[in-house]
Design an enzyme around this catalytic site. Structure first.
Site, PDB file in Angstrom:
ATOM      1  N   TYR A   1       0.736  -0.982   0.049  1.00  0.00           N
ATOM      2  CA  TYR A   1      -0.165  -0.076  -0.049  1.00  0.00           C
ATOM      3  C   TYR A   1       0.770   1.247   0.052  1.00  0.00           C
ATOM      4  CZ  TYR A   1      -3.840   2.867   1.643  1.00  0.00           C
ATOM      5  OH  TYR A   1      -4.904   3.887   1.805  1.00  0.00           O
TER       6      TYR A   1
ATOM      7  N   LYS B   1       1.084   4.064  -2.782  1.00  0.00           N
ATOM      8  CA  LYS B   1       0.596   5.518  -2.527  1.00  0.00           C
ATOM      9  C   LYS B   1       1.784   6.409  -2.735  1.00  0.00           C
ATOM     10  CE  LYS B   1      -3.871   4.789  -1.623  1.00  0.00           C
ATOM     11  NZ  LYS B   1      -4.852   5.353  -2.408  1.00  0.00           N
TER      12      LYS B   1
HETATM   13  P1  NDP Z   1     -13.820   2.238   0.999  1.00  0.00           P
HETATM   14  O1  NDP Z   1     -13.166   0.879   1.088  1.00  0.00           O
HETATM   15  O2  NDP Z   1     -14.581   2.561   2.055  1.00  0.00           O
HETATM   16  O3  NDP Z   1     -14.160   2.263  -0.520  1.00  0.00           O
HETATM   17  C1  NDP Z   1     -13.622   2.100  -1.504  1.00  0.00           C
HETATM   18  C2  NDP Z   1     -13.905   2.428  -2.709  1.00  0.00           C
HETATM   19  O4  NDP Z   1     -13.282   2.037  -3.854  1.00  0.00           O
HETATM   20  C3  NDP Z   1     -15.275   1.744  -3.100  1.00  0.00           C
HETATM   21  O5  NDP Z   1     -16.401   2.622  -3.773  1.00  0.00           O
HETATM   22  C4  NDP Z   1     -15.098   0.539  -4.137  1.00  0.00           C
HETATM   23  O6  NDP Z   1     -16.158   0.125  -5.092  1.00  0.00           O
HETATM   24  C5  NDP Z   1     -13.995   1.297  -4.965  1.00  0.00           C
HETATM   25  N1  NDP Z   1     -13.052   0.349  -5.461  1.00  0.00           N
HETATM   26  C6  NDP Z   1     -12.101  -0.464  -5.156  1.00  0.00           C
HETATM   27  N2  NDP Z   1     -11.524  -1.188  -6.114  1.00  0.00           N
HETATM   28  C7  NDP Z   1     -11.843  -0.753  -7.201  1.00  0.00           C
HETATM   29  C8  NDP Z   1     -11.669  -0.726  -8.854  1.00  0.00           C
HETATM   30  N3  NDP Z   1     -10.650  -1.781  -9.035  1.00  0.00           N
HETATM   31  N4  NDP Z   1     -12.255  -0.193  -9.688  1.00  0.00           N
HETATM   32  C9  NDP Z   1     -13.433   0.739  -9.311  1.00  0.00           C
HETATM   33  N5  NDP Z   1     -13.651   1.213  -8.008  1.00  0.00           N
HETATM   34  C10 NDP Z   1     -12.930   0.301  -6.955  1.00  0.00           C
HETATM   35  O7  NDP Z   1     -12.245   2.945   0.978  1.00  0.00           O
HETATM   36  P2  NDP Z   1     -12.217   4.658   1.746  1.00  0.00           P
HETATM   37  O8  NDP Z   1     -13.205   5.537   1.222  1.00  0.00           O
HETATM   38  O9  NDP Z   1     -11.574   4.235   2.926  1.00  0.00           O
HETATM   39  O10 NDP Z   1     -10.806   4.994   0.759  1.00  0.00           O
HETATM   40  C11 NDP Z   1     -10.811   5.682  -0.410  1.00  0.00           C
HETATM   41  C12 NDP Z   1      -9.510   5.999  -0.636  1.00  0.00           C
HETATM   42  O11 NDP Z   1      -8.818   6.813   0.167  1.00  0.00           O
HETATM   43  C13 NDP Z   1      -8.676   4.988  -1.000  1.00  0.00           C
HETATM   44  O12 NDP Z   1      -7.830   5.259  -1.979  1.00  0.00           O
HETATM   45  C14 NDP Z   1      -7.937   4.721   0.170  1.00  0.00           C
HETATM   46  O13 NDP Z   1      -6.558   4.243   0.141  1.00  0.00           O
HETATM   47  C15 NDP Z   1      -7.766   6.084   0.626  1.00  0.00           C
HETATM   48  N6  NDP Z   1      -7.291   6.259   2.033  1.00  0.00           N
HETATM   49  C16 NDP Z   1      -8.176   6.058   2.859  1.00  0.00           C
HETATM   50  C17 NDP Z   1      -7.914   6.011   4.302  1.00  0.00           C
HETATM   51  C18 NDP Z   1      -8.700   5.944   5.363  1.00  0.00           C
HETATM   52  O14 NDP Z   1      -8.525   5.967   6.469  1.00  0.00           O
HETATM   53  N7  NDP Z   1      -9.990   5.439   5.146  1.00  0.00           N
HETATM   54  C19 NDP Z   1      -6.663   6.820   4.862  1.00  0.00           C
HETATM   55  C20 NDP Z   1      -5.729   7.278   3.596  1.00  0.00           C
HETATM   56  C21 NDP Z   1      -6.271   6.812   2.357  1.00  0.00           C
HETATM   57  P3  NDP Z   1     -17.239  -1.025  -4.578  1.00  0.00           P
HETATM   58  O15 NDP Z   1     -18.176  -0.283  -3.523  1.00  0.00           O
HETATM   59  O16 NDP Z   1     -17.909  -1.288  -6.131  1.00  0.00           O
HETATM   60  O17 NDP Z   1     -16.383  -2.166  -4.119  1.00  0.00           O
END
Ligand code: NDP
Length: 244
Positions: A156, A160
């Site tokens: 990860y 990133k």
């Molecule tokens: P969630 O797991 O809550 O949501 C992930 C989202 O990404 C979902 O909408 C999922 O779709 C979608 N997704 C995953 N894989 C794919 C793919 N191959 N193609 C299209 N869509 C995809 O994650 P968060 O909201 O927590 O995270 C969002 C972003 O923020 C990420 O990049 C994460 O790395 C980053 N982030 C999050 C942190 C946190 O503390 N939460 C901290 C730092 C960064 P579906 O619903 O269809 O599965």
């Protein structure tokens, strides 16, 4: 002035992407709401957008699949020949944590591909129109993990960290065409992705004493998307309660 009001947000069915979709819809954007598999969650977000007076369109595709990305965007373009997508938020991301010694090749490749191939496929598909129209915003959701590293997250962190480096390079390529490219590095944000973490213990390590909310990240995206942020590009902005 913004010349078009279409925003594509990858991974907008849940968590941070959902909050960004709602915020940008409130700002007046028509939201192209991407997700991978979770149609009911995506439909619920679209309903919430419409309840708030905004509008959007579901645009499902797997960001790791270049043909699926091209096909979805080409189809949208054919239906909207006079419009373009001026704002892209590369938000889709996954984590599969393990110590490197035990990490499977699959977990390494899937995490890198979702973040890095996803960024490449979707950004490449939209960039040319932003350059031709001379206005665009690309906002990449990175992570504190990509800045400082986290044990158990070598995959990860690599993804990133790579996204942050790509942000800086692309920003230099396109700045003259009024296209800005920035990254946001959240710390711990309360979403499905962090629901397995021990919040009570972890929040003691955060100067602000709490996890962040997805809406707080969304407000930062809203600012970076605005004309007020025209002179900010190639930056990585942390939103982590002081953790970094
Ligand atoms: P969630 O797991 O809550 O949501 C992930 C989202 O990404 C979902 O909408 C999922 O779709 C979608 N997704 C995953 N894989 C794919 C793919 N191959 N193609 C299209 N869509 C995809 O994650 P968060 O909201 O927590 O995270 C969002 C972003 O923020 C990420 O990049 C994460 O790395 C980053 N982030 C999050 C942190 C946190 O503390 N939460 C901290 C730092 C960064 P579906 O619903 O269809 O599965």
């Amino acid at each position: 002035m913004t010349t078009s009001r279409y925003a594509l947000i990858t991974g907008a069915s849940r968590g941070i992407g959902r909050a960004i979709a709602l915020r940008l819809a409130a700002d007046g954007y028509h939201i192209l709401l991407n997700y991978q598999t979770n149609r009911s969650a995506a439909e619920a977000v679209l309903n919430d957008i419409r309840t708030g007076g905004g509008d959007g369109t579901l645009l499902p595709f797997d960001v790791t699949d270049p043909e699926a990305v091209e096909q979805a965007i080409d189809t949208w373009r054919q239906q909207h020949p006079d419009s373009y997508i001026s704002l892209l938020v590369n938000n889709a991301g996954i984590r599969h944590d393990d110590l490197l010694m035990w990490m499977s090749g699959d977990n390494w490749h899937r995490v890198l591909s979702t973040t890095l191939d996803g960024f490449f496929h979707v950004t490449r598909a939209l960039l040319q129109e932003m350059l031709v129209r001379k206005w665009g915003r690309i906002i990449n959701i990175a992570s504190l993990s990509g800045l400082s590293g986290m044990p158990g997250q070598t995959n990860y962190s690599a993804a990133k960290g790579g996204l942050i480096a790509a942000t800086k390079s692309l920003a230099r390529e396109v700045a003259r065409k009024h296209v800005t490219v920035n990254a946001i590095a959240p710390g711990f944000i309360r979403t499905d992705m962090t629901s397995d973490l021990d919040e009570t213990t972890l929040k003691k390590t955060i100067p602000a004493g709490r996890f962040g909310e997805a809406e707080e990240v969304a407000h930062l995206v809203s600012f970076l998307a605005s004309d007020h942020a025209s002179y900010i590009t190639g930056e990585v902005i942390s939103i982590d309660g002081g953790l970094s």
